[in-house]
Design a protein around this motif. Structure first.
Motif, PDB file in Angstrom:
ATOM      1  N   UNK A   1      33.040  45.532  47.566  1.00 19.06           N
ATOM      2  CA  UNK A   1      32.740  43.472  46.520  1.00 19.06           C
ATOM      3  C   UNK A   1      34.391  43.213  45.922  1.00 19.06           C
ATOM      4  N   UNK A   2      33.743  41.758  45.894  1.00 18.66           N
ATOM      5  CA  UNK A   2      35.148  41.737  44.815  1.00 18.66           C
ATOM      6  C   UNK A   2      34.572  41.767  43.110  1.00 18.66           C
ATOM      7  N   UNK A   3      34.945  42.181  42.424  1.00 19.96           N
ATOM      8  CA  UNK A   3      34.637  42.846  40.813  1.00 19.96           C
ATOM      9  C   UNK A   3      35.675  42.347  40.020  1.00 19.96           C
ATOM     10  N   UNK A   4      35.922  41.904  39.405  1.00 23.94           N
ATOM     11  CA  UNK A   4      36.508  41.366  38.038  1.00 23.94           C
ATOM     12  C   UNK A   4      37.131  42.571  37.573  1.00 23.94           C
ATOM     13  N   UNK A   5      38.256  42.752  37.320  1.00 26.14           N
ATOM     14  CA  UNK A   5      39.408  43.039  36.630  1.00 26.14           C
ATOM     15  C   UNK A   5      38.875  44.163  35.768  1.00 26.14           C
ATOM     16  N   UNK A   6      38.377  45.412  35.480  1.00 20.53           N
ATOM     17  CA  UNK A   6      37.806  46.395  34.703  1.00 20.53           C
ATOM     18  C   UNK A   6      38.584  46.613  33.359  1.00 20.53           C
TER      19      UNK A   6
ATOM     20  N   UNK B   1      33.992  39.553  25.263  1.00 19.14           N
ATOM     21  CA  UNK B   1      33.053  38.760  25.609  1.00 19.14           C
ATOM     22  C   UNK B   1      32.572  38.504  26.550  1.00 19.14           C
ATOM     23  N   UNK B   2      31.394  37.723  26.591  1.00 16.09           N
ATOM     24  CA  UNK B   2      30.587  37.910  28.208  1.00 16.09           C
ATOM     25  C   UNK B   2      31.276  36.530  28.814  1.00 16.09           C
ATOM     26  N   UNK B   3      30.909  36.453  30.028  1.00 18.10           N
ATOM     27  CA  UNK B   3      31.857  35.799  31.302  1.00 18.10           C
ATOM     28  C   UNK B   3      31.793  36.160  32.687  1.00 18.10           C
ATOM     29  N   UNK B   4      32.132  35.490  33.174  1.00 21.17           N
ATOM     30  CA  UNK B   4      32.512  35.193  34.692  1.00 21.17           C
ATOM     31  C   UNK B   4      33.240  36.189  34.679  1.00 21.17           C
ATOM     32  N   UNK B   5      33.875  37.101  33.912  1.00 24.53           N
ATOM     33  CA  UNK B   5      35.521  38.360  33.266  1.00 24.53           C
ATOM     34  C   UNK B   5      34.780  39.699  33.871  1.00 24.53           C
ATOM     35  N   UNK B   6      33.019  39.671  33.437  1.00 28.60           N
ATOM     36  CA  UNK B   6      32.440  41.107  33.538  1.00 28.60           C
ATOM     37  C   UNK B   6      31.963  41.250  34.548  1.00 28.60           C
ATOM     38  N   UNK B   7      32.490  42.195  34.707  1.00 27.34           N
ATOM     39  CA  UNK B   7      31.998  42.900  36.071  1.00 27.34           C
ATOM     40  C   UNK B   7      30.423  43.156  35.962  1.00 27.34           C
ATOM     41  N   UNK B   8      29.639  43.448  35.524  1.00 28.58           N
ATOM     42  CA  UNK B   8      29.230  44.478  35.572  1.00 28.58           C
ATOM     43  C   UNK B   8      27.722  43.874  36.437  1.00 28.58           C
ATOM     44  N   UNK B   9      27.635  42.706  36.425  1.00 25.47           N
ATOM     45  CA  UNK B   9      26.785  41.947  37.174  1.00 25.47           C
ATOM     46  C   UNK B   9      26.911  42.213  38.729  1.00 25.47           C
TER      47      UNK B   9
ATOM     48  N   UNK C   1      35.737  51.973  35.489  1.00 21.59           N
ATOM     49  CA  UNK C   1      34.321  51.343  35.915  1.00 21.59           C
ATOM     50  C   UNK C   1      33.632  51.687  35.285  1.00 21.59           C
ATOM     51  N   UNK C   2      33.494  53.181  35.719  1.00 21.74           N
ATOM     52  CA  UNK C   2      32.732  54.553  34.389  1.00 21.74           C
ATOM     53  C   UNK C   2      32.535  54.078  33.687  1.00 21.74           C
ATOM     54  N   UNK C   3      33.416  52.868  32.610  1.00 20.31           N
ATOM     55  CA  UNK C   3      32.968  51.965  31.655  1.00 20.31           C
ATOM     56  C   UNK C   3      31.650  51.636  31.426  1.00 20.31           C
ATOM     57  N   UNK C   4      30.668  51.239  32.850  1.00 24.43           N
ATOM     58  CA  UNK C   4      29.701  50.564  32.572  1.00 24.43           C
ATOM     59  C   UNK C   4      28.849  51.525  32.974  1.00 24.43           C
TER      60      UNK C   4
ATOM     61  N   UNK D   1      42.543  49.789  30.282  1.00 22.48           N
ATOM     62  CA  UNK D   1      40.831  49.677  30.195  1.00 22.48           C
ATOM     63  C   UNK D   1      40.801  51.398  30.000  1.00 22.48           C
ATOM     64  N   UNK D   2      40.706  52.612  30.974  1.00 20.88           N
ATOM     65  CA  UNK D   2      40.036  53.660  30.880  1.00 20.88           C
ATOM     66  C   UNK D   2      40.729  54.440  29.545  1.00 20.88           C
ATOM     67  N   UNK D   3      41.826  54.255  28.806  1.00 18.92           N
ATOM     68  CA  UNK D   3      42.718  54.974  27.935  1.00 18.92           C
ATOM     69  C   UNK D   3      41.680  54.509  26.494  1.00 18.92           C
ATOM     70  N   UNK D   4      41.412  52.998  26.954  1.00 20.90           N
ATOM     71  CA  UNK D   4      41.122  52.726  25.054  1.00 20.90           C
ATOM     72  C   UNK D   4      38.716  52.671  25.873  1.00 20.90           C
ATOM     73  N   UNK D   5      38.094  53.066  26.718  1.00 18.98           N
ATOM     74  CA  UNK D   5      37.251  53.704  26.563  1.00 18.98           C
ATOM     75  C   UNK D   5      36.695  55.369  26.696  1.00 18.98           C
ATOM     76  N   UNK D   6      37.845  55.609  26.611  1.00 18.98           N
ATOM     77  CA  UNK D   6      37.551  57.114  25.715  1.00 18.98           C
ATOM     78  C   UNK D   6      36.901  57.627  26.891  1.00 18.98           C
ATOM     79  N   UNK D   7      36.762  58.099  28.207  1.00 21.59           N
ATOM     80  CA  UNK D   7      36.628  58.087  29.536  1.00 21.59           C
ATOM     81  C   UNK D   7      36.661  60.042  29.191  1.00 21.59           C
ATOM     82  N   UNK D   8      37.800  59.859  30.005  1.00 22.93           N
ATOM     83  CA  UNK D   8      38.198  61.692  29.727  1.00 22.93           C
ATOM     84  C   UNK D   8      37.901  62.304  28.863  1.00 22.93           C
ATOM     85  N   UNK D   9      39.060  61.810  27.612  1.00 29.45           N
ATOM     86  CA  UNK D   9      38.955  62.433  26.336  1.00 29.45           C
ATOM     87  C   UNK D   9      37.132  63.106  25.846  1.00 29.45           C
TER      88      UNK D   9
END
Length: 269
Positions: free
Chosen positions: A66-71, A79-87, A111-114, A153-161
């Motif tokens: 499915x089309x998903x906005x840029x993570x 900010x909330x809006x159509x650019x958010x991928x959660x929905x 995407x694992x930030x969500x 985005x992955x660096x900023x999320x700290x996902x792997x750290x």
């Protein structure tokens, strides 16, 4: 239960693997490639179980492309809006759940930030976590350090750290200029179909980090990176680990009811 009954029960469980799902579209090439990795992982799992590798032995699996906005863009602008991928991701997970999926893998690292919010909304599903699967696999191999190539985005999320830190594995991160070079390879390279540019960008960063820190495993922690980096002469002989490959192996394990780490999936150029 006697030996014959146990054998019949085992045979029955092996002949009816679980339905699993793949959340793709981030980008489409990465989702399609993840299906290939999953099918290959299923073949290895069947061989490990002593079963024949034939069409009817593969699990039912569904790709929600499915089309998903840029993570990364969403993490940079919260900010909330159509650019958010959660929905869109929630809607795709709902479709996979309706199709009977029991376990789902997301074919996108960022995407694992969500992950937490997605898992909370669908408790009936097991939503695999790529960084945790990689941490378990590296820990099983006795790794103490690893180089991380990823999106901003992955660096900023700290996902792997966070996941690797809990496993006692230190991460080696690129500097700001090197991160920009990686992003160029991802967005102007792979996503635009320019694999030559992508390989040049990824290889430049990987080679510099390997030269500075020695022969450490390199995590290609964006699904676009393994589409271009392997085969580059600058990383010849380096241990390149594709987290999507590790995740695909974990999803195959869930499909066949096999728990635990089944071995680190390596891609060596």
């Amino acid at each position: 239960m006697g030996p014959a009954s146990r054998s019949a029960s085992l045979s029955e469980s092996l002949s009816a693997p679980q339905v699993v799902g793949i959340l793709g579209g981030m980008g489409p090439a990465a989702g399609a490639d993840f299906v290939r990795l999953f099918v290959e992982a299923c073949s290895r799992q069947l061989q490990a179980l002593g079963r024949g590798v034939q069409d009817q032995a593969f699990p039912e699996h569904w790709l929600a492309q499915v089309p998903v906005p840029d993570r990364t863009g969403a993490l940079l602008n919260r900010d909330s809006g159509a650019h958010q991928p959660l929905e869109p991701m929630l809607q795709a997970l709902g479709r996979l759940a309706a199709l009977g999926a029991r376990s789902v893998a997301m074919a996108c690292n960022t995407a694992h930030a969500w992950h937490g919010r997605l898992q909370e909304r669908f408790p009936q599903l097991e939503l695999l976590h790529v960084a945790q699967e990689v941490a378990q696999a590296l820990q099983a191999q006795g790794a103490r350090q690893a180089i991380l190539l990823a999106t901003e985005g992955t660096y900023r999320s700290g996902l792997y750290e966070q996941a690797l830190g809990q496993a006692g594995i230190a991460l080696i991160l690129p500097d700001a200029a090197q991160r920009e070079r990686l992003m160029q390879g991802i967005y102007q390279g792979v996503k635009q179909g320019d694999r030559v540019l992508a390989q040049a960008c990824f290889a430049e960063v990987a080679a510099a980090l390997l030269e500075r820190h020695g022969a450490q495993p390199v995590l290609m922690a964006c699904t676009e990176i393994p589409l271009a980096l392997p085969g580059a002469p600058e990383v010849a002989g380096a241990t390149l680990i594709d987290p999507a490959q590790v995740l695909a192996q974990a999803l195959a394990g869930r499909a066949y009811g096999v728990a635990g780490v089944s071995g680190l999936a390596l891609q060596i150029s």
